[in-house]
Design a protein around this motif. Structure first.
Motif, mmCIF file in Angstrom:
data_model
loop_
_atom_site.group_PDB
_atom_site.id
_atom_site.type_symbol
_atom_site.label_atom_id
_atom_site.label_comp_id
_atom_site.label_asym_id
_atom_site.label_seq_id
_atom_site.Cartn_x
_atom_site.Cartn_y
_atom_site.Cartn_z
ATOM 1 N N UNK A 1 1.183 -1.047 -0.304
ATOM 2 C CA UNK A 1 0.401 -0.165 0.106
ATOM 3 C C UNK A 1 0.747 1.325 -0.349
ATOM 4 N N UNK A 2 0.555 2.000 -1.284
ATOM 5 C CA UNK A 2 1.546 2.892 -1.058
ATOM 6 C C UNK A 2 0.827 4.240 0.170
ATOM 7 N N UNK A 3 1.724 4.793 0.676
ATOM 8 C CA UNK A 3 0.783 5.903 1.626
ATOM 9 C C UNK A 3 0.546 7.972 0.447
ATOM 10 N N UNK A 4 -0.525 7.567 1.036
ATOM 11 C CA UNK A 4 -1.312 8.550 0.891
ATOM 12 C C UNK A 4 -0.190 10.305 0.399
ATOM 13 N N UNK A 5 0.793 10.510 1.376
ATOM 14 C CA UNK A 5 2.223 11.669 1.865
ATOM 15 C C UNK A 5 2.054 11.343 0.021
ATOM 16 N N UNK A 6 2.521 10.443 -0.645
ATOM 17 C CA UNK A 6 3.135 10.325 -2.275
ATOM 18 C C UNK A 6 2.154 10.482 -3.315
ATOM 19 N N UNK A 7 0.488 10.094 -3.042
ATOM 20 C CA UNK A 7 -0.634 10.451 -4.175
ATOM 21 C C UNK A 7 -0.363 11.561 -3.622
ATOM 22 N N UNK A 8 -0.479 12.599 -2.779
ATOM 23 C CA UNK A 8 -1.398 13.869 -2.229
ATOM 24 C C UNK A 8 -0.871 14.866 -3.756
ATOM 25 N N UNK A 9 0.676 14.676 -3.917
ATOM 26 C CA UNK A 9 1.421 15.568 -4.371
ATOM 27 C C UNK A 9 1.791 15.320 -5.853
ATOM 28 N N UNK A 10 1.043 14.502 -5.889
ATOM 29 C CA UNK A 10 0.643 14.132 -8.150
ATOM 30 C C UNK A 10 -0.365 15.129 -8.254
ATOM 31 N N UNK A 11 -0.489 15.001 -9.945
ATOM 32 C CA UNK A 11 0.627 14.879 -10.670
ATOM 33 C C UNK A 11 1.678 16.208 -10.669
ATOM 34 N N UNK A 12 1.303 16.976 -9.543
ATOM 35 C CA UNK A 12 1.282 18.914 -10.086
ATOM 36 C C UNK A 12 3.736 18.065 -9.273
ATOM 37 N N UNK A 13 3.667 17.911 -7.702
ATOM 38 C CA UNK A 13 4.735 17.735 -7.710
ATOM 39 C C UNK A 13 5.779 16.552 -8.396
ATOM 40 N N UNK A 14 6.593 16.818 -9.113
ATOM 41 C CA UNK A 14 7.872 15.904 -9.973
ATOM 42 C C UNK A 14 8.283 14.864 -9.172
ATOM 43 N N UNK A 15 8.307 15.279 -7.604
ATOM 44 C CA UNK A 15 9.357 14.152 -6.911
ATOM 45 C C UNK A 15 8.417 13.457 -6.598
ATOM 46 N N UNK A 16 6.964 13.733 -6.062
ATOM 47 C CA UNK A 16 5.990 13.249 -5.586
ATOM 48 C C UNK A 16 6.070 11.728 -6.495
ATOM 49 N N UNK B 1 -1.529 -0.667 -3.814
ATOM 50 C CA UNK B 1 -2.999 -0.308 -4.343
ATOM 51 C C UNK B 1 -2.346 0.984 -3.350
ATOM 52 N N UNK B 2 -2.968 1.963 -3.901
ATOM 53 C CA UNK B 2 -2.565 3.278 -3.833
ATOM 54 C C UNK B 2 -3.667 3.975 -2.535
ATOM 55 N N UNK B 3 -2.738 4.823 -1.386
ATOM 56 C CA UNK B 3 -4.183 5.041 -0.578
ATOM 57 C C UNK B 3 -4.213 6.912 -1.191
ATOM 58 N N UNK B 4 -4.866 7.726 -0.709
ATOM 59 C CA UNK B 4 -4.776 8.824 -1.022
ATOM 60 C C UNK B 4 -5.488 9.736 -1.764
ATOM 61 N N UNK B 5 -6.021 8.696 -2.606
ATOM 62 C CA UNK B 5 -6.528 9.038 -3.350
ATOM 63 C C UNK B 5 -7.893 10.059 -3.226
#
Length: 754
Positions: free
Chosen positions: A647-662, A681-685
């Motif tokens: 499960x991918x933590x929500x902190x990474x998904x929250x920044x996409x697609x604007x945050x290139x690093x995320x 599974x991606x969380x925080x969608x």
């Protein structure tokens, strides 16, 4: 022997109330005496026969030969014995009876009949009387009354012996005390009126002084330590005035070399008609004992490992500091090492002790002269800082401590890294004394929660937070019994053809307490610390499996359930058995259950946890690694543990697609999981852009507020009867949507509603 008998009665304490209490305890009544009186004449011949038989039997024992050898004495004893038995039956049972029995006991003790023979004769007597009385069974009541009278007499006899023996013992002790006065240690004799002092040779040798038989009392008092002289004089005066039974006092006295010895003086005053008052006694060198007491006092107030003040001494120092009035600031620093338990567990307590000793040295170098450092217990230390120019000075000391502890610690070939958390509290706040230990501990807890390796200051709101935490802990222990826990469910969707379809739900624990919904971030840590999480976690697992199985039976056949696990649950040796029992009870297939674990759990793994995870996987239950990327989990763990989902933590998904690093990190995690054969599974969608990013990145599963917030089972269930979708954000799989509309939906309790 009348005077001696009076003294004996006084010593025994046989007042009227005592005698009344004893007769009540023995249940003696007037009827008992009447029964005995009626048979007194009949027993006369039996008493005479028993007396002759008794003394004939006693003559067989050498120990009594001296007592019974005198014919005249023997005749007197037999006569007294017969009269004794006659009075036993005939009474009257009054104060004269009691005195007569005491006198008999005193006579027997005086002539040398030991207590064992005295009581043995009673036993023989009772056995003899039994034969006379119990020929017919109705006489049993008479024998019962006889027993009461006899054993009352036995108690009186025991009193007589005990009192006489105590008197003999006291006489012996008095003789011994008089002997000790003339033989032990230094002896002194002081004629107070003439002020002539006699000192024995041992007394002068003790101090290295030349022998001198007599002198004035100045020779004694001039050598007493100035700080102890007034105390000695007061002790002597108190005894002379009759306030104390004897003189007993400890003080220091100077030797010929100028050193001081600790001595114990004992003495008593006597009033002589010829010479007036005289006081005599002994003097004992107790220097060794005093030194040992000093060592014991130090040991009682200092930590044996570090040599620092211990908790007892800290309490004394803190009390003294709060009693002093000063315009300067004072503060208390509560220091707790971070992750010290890991050192003890991995390297052993021997290494842990070496670390604590080094920590004590480093902390001691950080405090100023006049400050106090104590080991509070375990890996906790307390610094008491006084005479501070301002409150910020305490923060500077705390920062020095943090910096000192961060320096690498070399133990042999091993280098250790240390850190600590520190709570700071003043001794006074707004002009009132503060419970500084409690306040500093609350501040320390805040520093720990903020990430450790830092200091935190106390403020009043911390006490309120601590009180709320205590209230929550108390309420949580009863929450299961009160049925205050509820589960909310958040959909987990599979992304197909650009649309999300419901495939599973994550069960999330909520607490409904006093009409309020308490957030999990507030009560879950309390459950973890109190170990209540084990019981609550089992309840969550059972409830979630039951609810999802209910939905399966009503058409959503492939729906799975995801439940979070605590490390404490996995540490239970019977966890796998409990899991099997829950699956059997609810009917949920193992493949339809996902258990989520965290990176922290993997990092703290043990052989027991590893074995339990493997047993779970062998059952067919899937394991998911939650919040991946937020911890320090080694990538090797992804292959070592039997994982199925990532499960991918929500902190990474929250920044996409604007945050290139995320975006780069998220694609890397998705690719890593898929390359290892794990479903991701991606969380925080939350936004359409998030879902489109996941579709482009090839991630097949997602969950978040963009599909649905966590909802109670009843609220989520109502959406199943809609046109195959919920708020147009996610859809039921086509075949299951048709089934649900056809057969209705399931309530949280498992019943159907059309």
């Amino acid at each position: 022997m009348e005077n001696e008998l009076k003294a004996l009665v006084e010593r025994v304490g046989l007042g009227g109330q005592t005698i009344l209490t004893r007769t009540r305890f023995l249940q003696w009544k007037a009827s008992d005496g009447q029964r005995l009186n009626r048979l007194a004449a009949r027993m006369e011949e039996a008493h005479q026969a028993f007396t002759d038989k008794l003394y004939e039997h006693l003559g067989n024992f050498d120990v009594l030969t001296t007592t019974l050898g005198d014919e005249a004495r023997l005749a007197r004893l037999k006569h007294s014995q017969t009269d004794y038995y006659r009075r036993l039956w005939s009474g009257p049972y009054d104060r004269g009876y009691v005195n007569d029995r005491l006198l008999v006991g005193l006579v027997h003790q005086r002539v040398g009949v030991d207590l064992e023979w005295y009581l043995g004769a009673y036993r023989l007597y009772l056995a003899e009387m039994l034969g006379h009385l119990l020929e017919d069974s109705p006489q049993r009541e008479v024998f019962d009354s006889l027993l009461k009278a006899v054993f009352f007499d036995m108690i009186l006899a025991i009193d007589t012996y005990s009192a006489a023996q105590r008197q003999a013992l006291e006489d012996s002790e008095a003789r011994l005390a008089r002997a000790l006065r003339g033989s032990e240690d230094g002896i002194w004799d002081w004629d107070i009126e003439a002020d002539r002092l006699y000192l024995s040779e041992r007394w002068t040798d003790m101090l290295g002084l030349p022998a001198e038989s007599t002198s004035s009392s100045n020779r004694w008092f001039d050598r007493v330590h100035p700080d102890d002289l007034s105390g000695l004089r007061e002790a002597i005066s108190a005894h002379l005035q009759g306030h104390t039974n004897s003189l007993v006092h400890e003080y220091r006295i100077r030797t010929r070399c100028g050193d001081y010895l600790w001595v114990l003086v004992r003495g008593v005053v006597e009033h002589c008609r010829r010479s007036g008052r005289r006081m005599a006694g002994s003097q004992t060198d107790i220097s060794s004992r005093k030194a040992a007491e000093g060592r014991l006092r130090h040991a009682a107030r200092h930590d044996s490992l570090t040599g620092l003040a211990n908790r007892l001494h800290l309490d004394e120092l803190l009390h003294a500091a709060q009693q002093r009035t000063s315009n300067r600031e004072s503060a208390l620093l509560f220091v707790d090492l971070d992750r010290f338990k890991l050192i003890n567990d991995s390297l052993g307590h021997g290494v842990g002790d070496l670390v604590l000793m080094e920590v004590a040295k480093r902390l001691a170098r950080c405090v100023r002269p006049g400050d106090h450092l104590a080991r509070f217990g375990g890996d906790e230390f307390v610094a008491l800082l006084g005479d501070l120019a301002c409150a910020a000075d305490a923060e500077r000391v705390a920062q020095r401590m943090l910096d000192a502890l961060r320096q690498p610690l070399q133990l042999g070939e091993r280098t250790l890294s240390l850190s600590a958390s520190i709570g700071i509290a003043p001794l006074w706040l707004d002009g009132r004394p503060l419970d500084a230990l409690q306040a500093a501990d609350l501040a320390l807890y805040r520093a720990k929660n903020a990430g450790k390796d830092q200091f935190s200051l106390y403020f009043d709101d911390l006490r309120g937070s601590a009180q709320r935490r205590l209230d929550l802990e108390s309420a949580l222990s009863q929450a299961v019994a009160r049925e205050e826990y509820v589960l909310h469910y958040q959909p987990i969707c599979r992304l197909e053809n650009g649309r999300p379809y419901l495939v599973g739900v994550e069960a999330l624990l909520r607490w409904q307490h006093d009409g309020q919904l308490i957030g999990p971030q507030e009560f879950i840590p309390i459950l973890e610390e109190s170990r209540e999480i084990v019981r609550v976690g089992e309840w969550v697992l059972r409830e979630a499996c039951h609810q999802v199985r209910c939905w399966q039976l009503l058409g959503q056949t492939q729906l799975y359930c995801s439940v979070n696990l605590s490390i404490r649950q996995l540490q239970q040796p019977d966890f796998t058995d409990r899991l099997i029992a829950i699956l059997d009870e609810t009917g949920l297939a193992p493949s339809r259950l996902v258990l989520e674990i965290t990176e922290t759990l993997l990092m703290q793994h043990s052989d027991t946890v590893m074995a339990t995870l493997q047993q779970i996987a062998d059952l067919g239950v899937r394991l998911a690694l939650d919040d991946f990327g937020t911890g320090y989990c080694s990538l090797g763990y992804l292959k070592r543990f039997p994982l199925h989902l990532l499960k991918v933590d929500r902190s990474f998904i929250a920044g996409v697609p604007e945050d290139a690093d995320a975006a780069v990190i998220s694609r890397a995690i998705i690719g890593l999981g898929q390359s290892l054969g794990l479903e991701v599974i991606a969380e925080g969608v939350e936004r359409p852009e998030h879902m489109q990013f996941l579709i482009d990145a090839g991630c097949r599963y997602a969950q978040g507020y963009g599909f649905s917030r966590p909802k109670a089972a009843a609220d989520l269930q109502r959406s199943f009867s809609a046109e195959g979708c919920f708020e147009e954000l996610w859809c039921l799989l086509p075949d299951h949507a048709a089934n649900l509309r056809r057969i209705g939906v399931c309530t949280p309790s498992g019943s159907r509603t059309a």
